[in-house]
Design an enzyme around this catalytic site. Structure first.
Site, PDB file in Angstrom:
ATOM      1  N   PHE A  12      18.729   4.009  12.355  1.00  0.00           N
ATOM      2  CA  PHE A  12      18.312   3.370  13.606  1.00  0.00           C
ATOM      3  C   PHE A  12      19.357   3.550  14.719  1.00  0.00           C
ATOM      4  CE2 PHE A  12      18.854  -1.074  15.488  1.00  0.00           C
ATOM      5  CZ  PHE A  12      18.199  -0.758  16.660  1.00  0.00           C
ATOM      6  N   SER A  79      22.909  -4.646   5.382  1.00  0.00           N
ATOM      7  CA  SER A  79      22.111  -5.842   5.127  1.00  0.00           C
ATOM      8  C   SER A  79      22.918  -6.891   4.388  1.00  0.00           C
ATOM      9  CB  SER A  79      20.878  -5.475   4.295  1.00  0.00           C
ATOM     10  OG  SER A  79      20.276  -6.644   3.784  1.00  0.00           O
ATOM     11  N   TYR A 142      28.579  -7.982   2.253  1.00  0.00           N
ATOM     12  CA  TYR A 142      28.429  -7.090   3.424  1.00  0.00           C
ATOM     13  C   TYR A 142      29.492  -7.379   4.475  1.00  0.00           C
ATOM     14  CZ  TYR A 142      26.524  -5.153   7.731  1.00  0.00           C
ATOM     15  OH  TYR A 142      26.377  -4.477   8.918  1.00  0.00           O
ATOM     16  N   VAL A 172      21.906  -5.902  16.356  1.00  0.00           N
ATOM     17  CA  VAL A 172      21.362  -4.849  17.226  1.00  0.00           C
ATOM     18  C   VAL A 172      19.874  -4.662  16.926  1.00  0.00           C
ATOM     19  CG1 VAL A 172      21.656  -2.452  17.952  1.00  0.00           C
ATOM     20  CG2 VAL A 172      23.631  -3.769  17.140  1.00  0.00           C
ATOM     21  N   ARG A 210      21.699 -16.214  17.416  1.00  0.00           N
ATOM     22  CA  ARG A 210      22.259 -14.867  17.348  1.00  0.00           C
ATOM     23  C   ARG A 210      22.390 -14.281  18.757  1.00  0.00           C
ATOM     24  NH1 ARG A 210      22.952 -16.407  12.936  1.00  0.00           N
ATOM     25  NH2 ARG A 210      22.527 -15.415  10.928  1.00  0.00           N
TER      26      ARG A 210
HETATM   27  C1  UD1 Z   1      23.978  -9.636   9.999  1.00  0.00           C
HETATM   28  C2  UD1 Z   1      25.129  -9.534  10.973  1.00  0.00           C
HETATM   29  C3  UD1 Z   1      24.989  -8.306  11.845  1.00  0.00           C
HETATM   30  C4  UD1 Z   1      24.725  -7.093  10.973  1.00  0.00           C
HETATM   31  C5  UD1 Z   1      23.466  -7.319  10.150  1.00  0.00           C
HETATM   32  C6  UD1 Z   1      23.128  -6.157   9.254  1.00  0.00           C
HETATM   33  C7  UD1 Z   1      25.735 -11.871  11.388  1.00  0.00           C
HETATM   34  C8  UD1 Z   1      25.866 -12.933  12.392  1.00  0.00           C
HETATM   35  N1  UD1 Z   1      25.199 -10.715  11.822  1.00  0.00           N
HETATM   36  O1  UD1 Z   1      22.856  -9.935  10.665  1.00  0.00           O
HETATM   37  O2  UD1 Z   1      26.181  -8.114  12.577  1.00  0.00           O
HETATM   38  O3  UD1 Z   1      24.587  -5.935  11.752  1.00  0.00           O
HETATM   39  O4  UD1 Z   1      23.717  -8.428   9.316  1.00  0.00           O
HETATM   40  O5  UD1 Z   1      21.912  -6.442   8.626  1.00  0.00           O
HETATM   41  O6  UD1 Z   1      26.123 -12.018  10.251  1.00  0.00           O
HETATM   42  N2  UD1 Z   1      15.598 -14.146   9.223  1.00  0.00           N
HETATM   43  C9  UD1 Z   1      14.423 -14.865   9.203  1.00  0.00           C
HETATM   44  N3  UD1 Z   1      13.288 -14.240   8.801  1.00  0.00           N
HETATM   45  C10 UD1 Z   1      13.262 -12.938   8.404  1.00  0.00           C
HETATM   46  C11 UD1 Z   1      14.484 -12.198   8.416  1.00  0.00           C
HETATM   47  C12 UD1 Z   1      15.632 -12.837   8.841  1.00  0.00           C
HETATM   48  O7  UD1 Z   1      14.401 -16.052   9.536  1.00  0.00           O
HETATM   49  O8  UD1 Z   1      12.188 -12.446   8.056  1.00  0.00           O
HETATM   50  C13 UD1 Z   1      16.817 -14.822   9.706  1.00  0.00           C
HETATM   51  C14 UD1 Z   1      18.037 -14.652   8.832  1.00  0.00           C
HETATM   52  O9  UD1 Z   1      18.100 -15.627   7.832  1.00  0.00           O
HETATM   53  C15 UD1 Z   1      19.145 -14.798   9.868  1.00  0.00           C
HETATM   54  C16 UD1 Z   1      18.536 -14.190  11.142  1.00  0.00           C
HETATM   55  O10 UD1 Z   1      17.128 -14.195  10.930  1.00  0.00           O
HETATM   56  O11 UD1 Z   1      19.449 -16.159  10.099  1.00  0.00           O
HETATM   57  C17 UD1 Z   1      18.959 -12.766  11.401  1.00  0.00           C
HETATM   58  O12 UD1 Z   1      18.807 -12.015  10.195  1.00  0.00           O
HETATM   59  P1  UD1 Z   1      19.033 -10.427  10.148  1.00  0.00           P
HETATM   60  O13 UD1 Z   1      18.232  -9.780  11.207  1.00  0.00           O
HETATM   61  O14 UD1 Z   1      18.840 -10.010   8.740  1.00  0.00           O
HETATM   62  O15 UD1 Z   1      20.516 -10.240  10.578  1.00  0.00           O
HETATM   63  P2  UD1 Z   1      21.873 -11.056  10.189  1.00  0.00           P
HETATM   64  O16 UD1 Z   1      21.936 -11.286   8.738  1.00  0.00           O
HETATM   65  O17 UD1 Z   1      22.111 -12.168  11.144  1.00  0.00           O
END
Ligand code: UD1
Length: 310
Positions: A12, A79, A142, A172, A210
């Site tokens: 990506f 991830s 991670y 991102v 975020r």
């Molecule tokens: C984290 C890192 C980011 C990194 C990424 C790689 C942090 C703050 N950020 O992102 O720098 O590039 O990992 O993957 O740690 N969620 C839902 N529903 C879903 C999917 C996710 O509620 O279907 C929630 C997650 O629990 C989380 C938020 O959305 O609280 C963001 O999740 P995600 O997009 O996976 O990224 P991070 O884990 O925050």
């Protein structure tokens, strides 16, 4: 003409870097194992030298660094939950491969390596926004792996004189983010669910926040880190400096897509950070970085891309 190596260039973020480099007429080589990257992400870009292989193998890292001037090291298994369920596989991609790239870049006489760091390195800091000088506190394999990678970069600068710079990404998003895995970034998962009329899942109460950053911004930040002399050996947050909750994000995406579905709430995810927001002062002052595309405009462009069949 300078030769750029983009590791993870079929993925990506990497494919956006390749697109920008090709657009300005630079020579580009891509190293990718196609685990999450795809050939089709580069199909519209003629002349890219795609090498398929595993950077956790030193010989492959040496082969792809040969003759290269600049490296954008984006290859990773990106991830948090995947690293929680399988720390060994993600360690190999995120640490072993990074060490190999640094050794190979050093021996090939590469001018600078820009490394994809992660905001997850901060963990749950007591204060927001998060500044590069704050103590780190990884909450997942991670996060720890990404932190080790950036520390390897800094060590290689100090010990061997290989110029490196780390960009810490903050969630991102944008076109070509793949929504097909449960480990995919939340914005891609939400948009796809909304466009298909399915309920998105929110892990926890949805009040976690975020600093969601449109991909164009991080490409610009990384390109600046490649050339600004004072960037060598340093770590930079590259984001927007704002933050929104997942509930607010979902409301915005519902407005942009016109979808009427409600979210399903489930348990919080292990290793999840509660709040994430970048202090971007250092990137502003040292790199001359400014946010080019704000959150709402970025979301609009991303929704459009998903609507147009990707
Ligand atoms: C984290 C890192 C980011 C990194 C990424 C790689 C942090 C703050 N950020 O992102 O720098 O590039 O990992 O993957 O740690 N969620 C839902 N529903 C879903 C999917 C996710 O509620 O279907 C929630 C997650 O629990 C989380 C938020 O959305 O609280 C963001 O999740 P995600 O997009 O996976 O990224 P991070 O884990 O925050």
């Amino acid at each position: 003409m300078a030769l750029y190596l983009v590791t993870g260039g079929a993925g990506f973020i990497g494919s956006h870097m390749v697109e920008a480099l090709v657009g300005r007429g630079d020579a580009v080589r891509v190293a990718d194992n196609l685990s999450t990257g795809k050939r089709e992400n580069l199909a519209h870009l003629p002349g890219v030298d795609l090498r398929v292989g595993d950077l956790a193998e030193l010989e492959f890292a040496r082969e792809v660094c040969d003759g290269v001037d600049y490296v954008l090291h984006q290859a990773a298994i990106p991830s948090v939950p995947r690293s929680v369920s399988d720390p060994i596989t993600s360690n190999r991609s995120n640490i072993d491969a990074t060490l190999n790239v640094l050794v190979a870049a050093r021996d090939a006489g590469v001018k600078r390596v820009v490394y994809a760091g992660s905001s997850s390195a901060y963990g749950d800091t007591p204060t927001l926004p998060k500044h590069e000088d704050m103590p780190t506190g990884p909450l997942s394999p991670y996060a720890l792996q990404k932190l080790v990678g950036e520390q390897y970069c800094q060590l290689f600068t100090r010990l061997y004189g290989l110029e490196t710079a780390t960009i810490r990404y903050f969630n991102v998003f944008g076109p070509r983010q793949d929504p097909s895995s449960p480990y995919s970034g939340v914005i891609s998962l939400f948009i796809r669910a909304l466009l298909e009329g399915r309920a998105p899942t929110i892990h926890g109460d949805g009040e976690q926040t975020r600093d969601f950053t449109y991909v164009t911004n991080v490409v610009d930040g990384a390109f600046r880190a490649l050339v600004v002399p004072e960037a060598a050996g340093k770590v930079f947050n590259v984001a927007t400096g704002g933050r929104i909750s997942l509930n607010e994000l979902l409301d915005t995406l519902k407005r942009l897509t016109g979808a009427k579905v409600e979210a399903t709430y489930g348990p919080s995810r292990a290793g999840d950070v509660r709040d994430s927001q970048a202090d971007i002062t250092r990137a502003r002052e040292v790199l001359g970085y400014e946010t080019l595309v704000g959150l709402e405009e970025g979301l609009r462009r991303t929704v459009l891309w998903f609507e147009n069949g990707r």
